[in-house]
Design a protein around this motif. Sequence first.
Motif, PDB file in Angstrom:
ATOM      1  N   ALA A  14       6.123  41.625  12.300  1.00 53.31           N
ATOM      2  CA  ALA A  14       7.099  40.565  12.083  1.00 53.31           C
ATOM      3  C   ALA A  14       6.693  39.764  10.863  1.00 53.31           C
ATOM      4  CB  ALA A  14       7.187  39.656  13.313  1.00 53.31           C
ATOM      5  N   GLY A  15       7.681  39.203  10.199  1.00 46.68           N
ATOM      6  CA  GLY A  15       7.405  38.387   9.029  1.00 46.68           C
ATOM      7  C   GLY A  15       8.692  38.053   8.306  1.00 46.68           C
ATOM      8  N   ALA A  16       8.584  37.237   7.274  1.00 45.99           N
ATOM      9  CA  ALA A  16       9.758  36.806   6.529  1.00 45.99           C
ATOM     10  C   ALA A  16      10.308  37.890   5.617  1.00 45.99           C
ATOM     11  CB  ALA A  16       9.412  35.568   5.699  1.00 45.99           C
ATOM     12  N   VAL A  17       9.490  38.912   5.346  1.00 47.53           N
ATOM     13  CA  VAL A  17       9.878  40.004   4.458  1.00 47.53           C
ATOM     14  C   VAL A  17       9.802  41.316   5.228  1.00 47.53           C
ATOM     15  CG1 VAL A  17       9.280  41.277   2.347  1.00 47.53           C
ATOM     16  CG2 VAL A  17       9.078  38.780   2.402  1.00 47.53           C
ATOM     17  N   THR A  18      10.746  42.216   4.971  1.00 51.30           N
ATOM     18  CA  THR A  18      10.716  43.553   5.559  1.00 51.30           C
ATOM     19  C   THR A  18      10.185  44.543   4.531  1.00 51.30           C
ATOM     20  OG1 THR A  18      12.595  43.102   7.018  1.00 51.30           O
ATOM     21  CG2 THR A  18      12.091  45.411   6.565  1.00 51.30           C
ATOM     22  N   PRO A  87      14.359  39.338   2.994  1.00 51.83           N
ATOM     23  CA  PRO A  87      14.172  40.109   1.765  1.00 51.83           C
ATOM     24  C   PRO A  87      13.464  41.433   2.058  1.00 51.83           C
ATOM     25  CG  PRO A  87      13.449  37.831   1.477  1.00 51.83           C
ATOM     26  CD  PRO A  87      13.690  38.022   2.930  1.00 51.83           C
ATOM     27  N   THR A  88      13.748  42.457   1.247  1.00 52.87           N
ATOM     28  CA  THR A  88      13.216  43.793   1.498  1.00 52.87           C
ATOM     29  C   THR A  88      12.389  44.298   0.334  1.00 52.87           C
ATOM     30  OG1 THR A  88      15.100  44.364   2.921  1.00 52.87           O
ATOM     31  CG2 THR A  88      13.850  46.194   1.982  1.00 52.87           C
ATOM     32  N   ALA A 107      21.903  49.057  -5.207  1.00 53.69           N
ATOM     33  CA  ALA A 107      22.090  47.761  -4.538  1.00 53.69           C
ATOM     34  C   ALA A 107      20.910  46.842  -4.844  1.00 53.69           C
ATOM     35  CB  ALA A 107      22.247  47.961  -3.039  1.00 53.69           C
ATOM     36  N   PRO A 108      20.750  46.407  -6.072  1.00 53.68           N
ATOM     37  CA  PRO A 108      19.575  45.606  -6.450  1.00 53.68           C
ATOM     38  C   PRO A 108      19.444  44.306  -5.672  1.00 53.68           C
ATOM     39  CG  PRO A 108      21.257  45.551  -8.182  1.00 53.68           C
ATOM     40  CD  PRO A 108      21.662  46.617  -7.217  1.00 53.68           C
ATOM     41  N   GLN A 109      20.570  43.767  -5.213  1.00 55.05           N
ATOM     42  CA  GLN A 109      20.536  42.487  -4.517  1.00 55.05           C
ATOM     43  C   GLN A 109      19.821  42.581  -3.172  1.00 55.05           C
ATOM     44  OE1 GLN A 109      23.159  44.445  -4.863  1.00 55.05           O
ATOM     45  NE2 GLN A 109      24.143  44.662  -2.862  1.00 55.05           N
ATOM     46  N   ARG A 110      19.611  43.786  -2.664  1.00 53.87           N
ATOM     47  CA  ARG A 110      18.974  43.945  -1.354  1.00 53.87           C
ATOM     48  C   ARG A 110      17.445  43.983  -1.442  1.00 53.87           C
ATOM     49  NH1 ARG A 110      22.700  48.353   1.931  1.00 53.87           N
ATOM     50  NH2 ARG A 110      24.701  47.828   0.964  1.00 53.87           N
ATOM     51  N   PHE A 111      16.898  44.008  -2.642  1.00 56.49           N
ATOM     52  CA  PHE A 111      15.463  44.214  -2.794  1.00 56.49           C
ATOM     53  C   PHE A 111      14.816  43.092  -3.603  1.00 56.49           C
ATOM     54  CE2 PHE A 111      17.518  48.329  -2.400  1.00 56.49           C
ATOM     55  CZ  PHE A 111      16.738  48.970  -1.450  1.00 56.49           C
ATOM     56  N   VAL A 112      13.617  42.716  -3.164  1.00 58.49           N
ATOM     57  CA  VAL A 112      12.830  41.759  -3.947  1.00 58.49           C
ATOM     58  C   VAL A 112      11.733  42.462  -4.725  1.00 58.49           C
ATOM     59  CG1 VAL A 112      13.305  39.720  -2.565  1.00 58.49           C
ATOM     60  CG2 VAL A 112      11.412  41.229  -1.914  1.00 58.49           C
ATOM     61  N   ALA A 113      11.394  43.706  -4.350  1.00 58.91           N
ATOM     62  CA  ALA A 113      10.344  44.445  -5.054  1.00 58.91           C
ATOM     63  C   ALA A 113      10.322  45.878  -4.546  1.00 58.91           C
ATOM     64  CB  ALA A 113       8.977  43.796  -4.853  1.00 58.91           C
ATOM     65  N   GLN A 114       9.636  46.742  -5.297  1.00 58.14           N
ATOM     66  CA  GLN A 114       9.392  48.106  -4.846  1.00 58.14           C
ATOM     67  C   GLN A 114       8.005  48.533  -5.317  1.00 58.14           C
ATOM     68  OE1 GLN A 114      11.773  51.263  -6.673  1.00 58.14           O
ATOM     69  NE2 GLN A 114      12.032  50.059  -8.544  1.00 58.14           N
ATOM     70  N   PHE A 261      -0.071  43.137  -5.772  1.00 53.42           N
ATOM     71  CA  PHE A 261       1.220  43.112  -6.456  1.00 53.42           C
ATOM     72  C   PHE A 261       2.195  42.169  -5.755  1.00 53.42           C
ATOM     73  CE2 PHE A 261       5.523  45.073  -6.243  1.00 53.42           C
ATOM     74  CZ  PHE A 261       5.934  44.789  -7.544  1.00 53.42           C
ATOM     75  N   LEU A 262       2.270  42.250  -4.442  1.00 45.32           N
ATOM     76  CA  LEU A 262       3.200  41.383  -3.711  1.00 45.32           C
ATOM     77  C   LEU A 262       2.795  39.916  -3.815  1.00 45.32           C
ATOM     78  CD1 LEU A 262       3.933  43.511  -0.506  1.00 45.32           C
ATOM     79  CD2 LEU A 262       5.348  43.249  -2.553  1.00 45.32           C
ATOM     80  N   SER A 263       1.491  39.648  -3.791  1.00 40.89           N
ATOM     81  CA  SER A 263       1.032  38.262  -3.895  1.00 40.89           C
ATOM     82  C   SER A 263       1.383  37.661  -5.243  1.00 40.89           C
ATOM     83  CB  SER A 263      -0.474  38.183  -3.656  1.00 40.89           C
ATOM     84  OG  SER A 263      -1.199  38.762  -4.734  1.00 40.89           O
ATOM     85  N   GLN A 264       1.479  38.509  -6.265  1.00 39.96           N
ATOM     86  CA  GLN A 264       1.820  38.038  -7.606  1.00 39.96           C
ATOM     87  C   GLN A 264       3.314  38.034  -7.863  1.00 39.96           C
ATOM     88  OE1 GLN A 264      -0.443  40.847  -9.937  1.00 39.96           O
ATOM     89  NE2 GLN A 264      -2.327  39.622  -9.851  1.00 39.96           N
ATOM     90  N   THR A 265       4.071  38.733  -7.003  1.00 44.70           N
ATOM     91  CA  THR A 265       5.504  38.918  -7.237  1.00 44.70           C
ATOM     92  C   THR A 265       6.373  38.065  -6.329  1.00 44.70           C
ATOM     93  OG1 THR A 265       5.103  41.209  -7.926  1.00 44.70           O
ATOM     94  CG2 THR A 265       7.352  40.636  -7.298  1.00 44.70           C
ATOM     95  N   LEU A 266       6.038  38.031  -5.043  1.00 46.14           N
ATOM     96  CA  LEU A 266       6.855  37.291  -4.092  1.00 46.14           C
ATOM     97  C   LEU A 266       6.505  35.809  -4.111  1.00 46.14           C
ATOM     98  CD1 LEU A 266       6.727  39.667  -0.981  1.00 46.14           C
ATOM     99  CD2 LEU A 266       8.371  39.649  -2.859  1.00 46.14           C
TER     100      LEU A 266
END
Length: 279
Positions: A14-18, A87-88, A107-114, A261-266
Amino acid sequence: MSVQIRNNVQVAGAGAVTMVFVHGFGCDQLMWRFTAGAFQDRYRVVTYDLTGSGGSDKAAYDRDKYASLHGHAADLLDIIDGFADGPTVVIGHSVGATIGMLATVAAPQRFVAQAMVAPSPCYINDGDYIGGFSREDIHELLDTMDANYLGWAQNLAPAIMGAPNRPDLRAELTSSFCSIDPDIARHFGRVTFLSDHRADVPKSTVPTLILQCSDDLIAPRQVGDYLHRHLPRSTLALIENVGHCPHMSAPSASSRAIDLFLSQTLPHTLSQPLASTTR
């Protein structure tokens, strides 16, 4: 048919991001267990099997729909619609990374990162582009697959895994390759190894981690450099690893790279540091 049954969708944490994990050719979602497990205490983690692979509904494999990777990208968007919360982030391995990238283009609006783990938008050398194989190499590989799929899988899977000190992982990937319906494997193999999605690369505008192995039979270093040059918002990270599956053979290093990467991006409110590492 429900998406959950079609793709054997599993949700943990569980968390704020999927975080949605997309496996590669010849694999299934279980091969994410070392890496995905590191994030379940902070993220909602979704794993699934590509249609035709693992525990998916094999009857749902439509050769017309899956004649290109866009069919699998459409499935990924269905799964995000049904199971993502907030956010995904999509994490894809090998051809799964290209599937994830195509979904971010659609669908770029569905993603915050990859994060693209050992990715390749094209496996065939073309002029200055080094994909790792000549066109003749690829057609020989596919002809061998057509003639004797099980023999092909038993020979190629250990080389793809690499991991010379992990015979258990080499055996696991071989078993996974051999468990796929040969007709589906042959079809998906042609779609995978003959695909060329270089033109789609600059269209993917979400922040991207390119996770490259130092010694990869399938995705050489030049591919990572190419993606880094052409993906607008990309970060390139190199893992010292022999083989094409660092999420299995180097899971701690893979998890740390994704986490950094996520810590620097999100935004800080969405990302928390990795508390522990996998083996």
